[in-house]
Structures are given as structure tokens and as C-alpha cells.
Motif scaffolding. Structure first.
Motif, PDB file in Angstrom:
ATOM      1  N   ARG A 193       0.925  -1.207   0.063  1.00 50.84           N
ATOM      2  CA  ARG A 193       0.005   0.079   0.236  1.00 50.84           C
ATOM      3  C   ARG A 193       0.860   1.355  -0.025  1.00 50.84           C
ATOM      4  O   ARG A 193       1.901   1.462   0.838  1.00 50.84           O
ATOM      5  N   ALA A 263      -7.398   4.440  -2.637  1.00 53.02           N
ATOM      6  CA  ALA A 263      -8.432   4.075  -3.649  1.00 53.02           C
ATOM      7  C   ALA A 263      -8.301   5.247  -4.781  1.00 53.02           C
ATOM      8  O   ALA A 263      -7.254   6.287  -4.484  1.00 53.02           O
ATOM      9  N   ARG A 284      -8.601  -2.569  -6.117  1.00 53.06           N
ATOM     10  CA  ARG A 284      -8.804  -1.277  -5.308  1.00 53.06           C
ATOM     11  C   ARG A 284     -10.251  -0.913  -5.518  1.00 53.06           C
ATOM     12  O   ARG A 284     -10.574  -0.919  -6.693  1.00 53.06           O
TER      13      ARG A 284
END
Length: 291
Positions: A193, A263, A284
Motif C-alpha cells: 500500500r 482508492a 482497489r
């Protein structure tokens, strides 16, 4: 059966150009007719061997400079000699559907949207009121020409239900819906991430990227913006320290960022929306305008 492909302009690589690449795979022998071709920003699939340009190629190869020449686009497409083709397949969000095949030929238009600056001018020029006011007197004439060109198209294909409704409202024509191709296999989820939200878009006023920039700035949220366009200077001026502008990036960088973002943010109303599908293929979520 001899097929010709026609596209508005090859001055950037966006979703519409990806569609044309797919059409080239289906019809590998078909030449591509376009108003302006800039090889420096086009993919390697386009070359001097398969691209035929109009007289506008001698005037400019830049997208922004070509906008000042917009009255010439209908003439550019009507000027192509397509007498040797049985089928003409135009890819249009501008003026490609103005081409004039021979009477016996079939003209199918894959419509990404009716021209925004003509039929959604308030939205398109939302942040450019002076230009909207300047063009106001001439837009009705160009709308009439656009309607005339649309009547000569044998069949319309829309890239989404949204665009099909827009075609019917604008041109009074029914359209079959064929969604644009998305190479989902090129995107893979990741457990890594980045800790950052992501925008992947051309930086144009109607894309409303300013909403994402403003939200990230107000809330001190990390946001990466991949893409370029005329709205970039104003966006950078309005952005806070948590927002990074990465400019145009190659496909590998986009795929890496897509799979690792918190996102994807899509603040505008899209004709279809390729990037949300790519984000989903990357595993995602998408924060999108509910329209």
C-alpha cells in the motif's frame, strides 16, 4: 471488404485511442484517417505506414493549439477521399463522423460522446467563461452542421448506456451499446500500500479534478495525480502540500500506482470510465461521483 478507420485526432493517448488500437487489431489492413497525428505522444501501434492525415497536419500537431483551429475540423474530415472503401468505421467524440464515404459504403460511428464543447458547453467551459462567451454566437451554426453529419451516419454504436441516451437526445438516433475494451489482465492486485489516494486522468476542466485536489488539501489527505492537461497550472496553484502532481506516466507506472493506492478518485461524470474498471482489476476501491 475494404475497411477504413477514422479518428478525431492522434494528439494524446486516452481511452478513445485505446479503442482505436483495438479496432486496428480487428482490422489490421485498415488505414487510420485522422485530422492531426503527433507520433511523439501516440503509441507505437500508430505509424506513418498506417496513419493518413488531413491538411491540418501542416498547421499544427499539438492538441491545445489545434483547438484554436476547430472551425477547420469538419472540412478536414469531409476532405478525405474514401471512395475505395466498403465500410468506414469512425471513432468520434468530435468531428470524425463528418467524413463522407461513397454512397454505397456503410458508415458506422463508434461514438464516445457527441462533442462536449457543442452540446455540453456550459460544463465544458465551466472554468473558461470568456471562451464560452466568445464562442456563443457561432456554436448554433456548428450544432446544425453536426446534426447534418449525424444524419448521414448509417449506424451508431455507443460506448455506454449514458452515451446512448445522449446520442438519442442530441441526434435523435438509436445506438447499439458496445462497451470499450479494457485489458483487465494487465492489472494485478498487490498487498503493498502506498498510503495515498490516486487520480489518473487528463487534466481538463470537465473532469473536475479540482474537487479531489480541494478535498485532499482541506483534509490534509495524501493524493497523487497522474496525468497532464491545460488545467494543471491552476490545480497545482490550488493544491496543498499533501498533493503531488506526477504528470503523464507510462502504463507500468500507472499499474503500479493503481494496485497500491488507498482508492482511485473519479470526481467527474464519465462517458464510460475506463480507470474505475482498471482499479477494480487491481483490487482497489473507487471513490466516484454518483452520476
Amino acid at each position: 471488404m475494404k475497411v477504413a478507420l477514422v479518428h478525431d485526432y492522434l494528439t494524446e493517448m486516452g481511452g478513445a485511442e485505446r479503442v482505436v488500437e483495438s479496432l486496428m487489431s480487428i482490422f489490421p489492413e485498415a488505414p487510420v484517417y485522422t485530422s492531426i497525428y503527433n507520433p511523439e505522444v501516440s503509441s507505437d501501434r500508430f505509424s506513418a505506414d498506417n496513419v493518413r492525415t488531413s491538411f491540418m497536419q501542416q498547421l499544427t500537431t499539438g492538441k491545445e493549439s489545434s483547438k484554436r483551429l476547430f472551425p477547420l475540423f469538419p472540412l478536414a474530415f469531409r476532405g478525405f477521399d474514401l471512395a475505395g472503401f466498403d465500410v468506414v468505421l469512425s471513432s468520434s467524440s468530435g468531428f470524425a463522423h463528418h467524413v463522407r464515404p461513397r454512397r454505397e459504403a456503410l458508415h458506422v460511428c463508434y461514438c464516445h460522446t457527441p462533442p462536449r464543447f457543442l452540446w455540453q458547453s456550459d460544463l465544458y467551459f465551466a472554468r473558461q467563461p470568456q471562451i464560452r462567451q466568445l464562442l456563443g454566437p457561432v456554436l448554433p451554426s456548428f450544432r446544425r452542421r453536426d446534426l447534418q453529419a449525424a444524419r448521414l451516419v448509417d449506424a451508431y454504436v455507443a460506448n455506454s448506456a449514458t452515451v446512448a441516451r445522449r446520442i438519442e437526445q442530441t441526434y435523435g438516433r438509436k445506438a447499439e451499446i458496445i462497451h470499450p475494451p479494457v485489458e483487465t489482465s494487465a492489472f494485478e492486485p498487490s498487498t503493498e500500500r502506498s498510503g495515498r489516494f490516486l487520480v489518473v486522468s487528463r487534466l481538463l476542466p470537465y473532469k473536475r479534478i479540482g474537487l479531489a485536489v480541494e478535498a485532499a488539501t482541506r483534509a490534509s489527505l495524501p493524493l497523487d495525480v497522474i496525468g497532464d492537461g491545460p488545467a494543471r497550472p491552476k490545480l497545482e496553484q490550488a493544491a496543498g502540500p499533501t498533493v503531488r502532481f506526477l504528470g503523464r506516466q507510462d502504463d507500468e507506472v500507472v499499474r503500479h500506482a493503481m494496485a497500491r493506492c488507498i482508492a482511485l478518485v473519479v470526481p467527474g461524470s464519465e462517458d464510460f470510465g475506463l480507470t474505475p474498471v482498471e482499479a477494480h482489476a487491481s483490487g482497489r476501491p473507487v471513490v466516484a461521483f454518483a452520476s
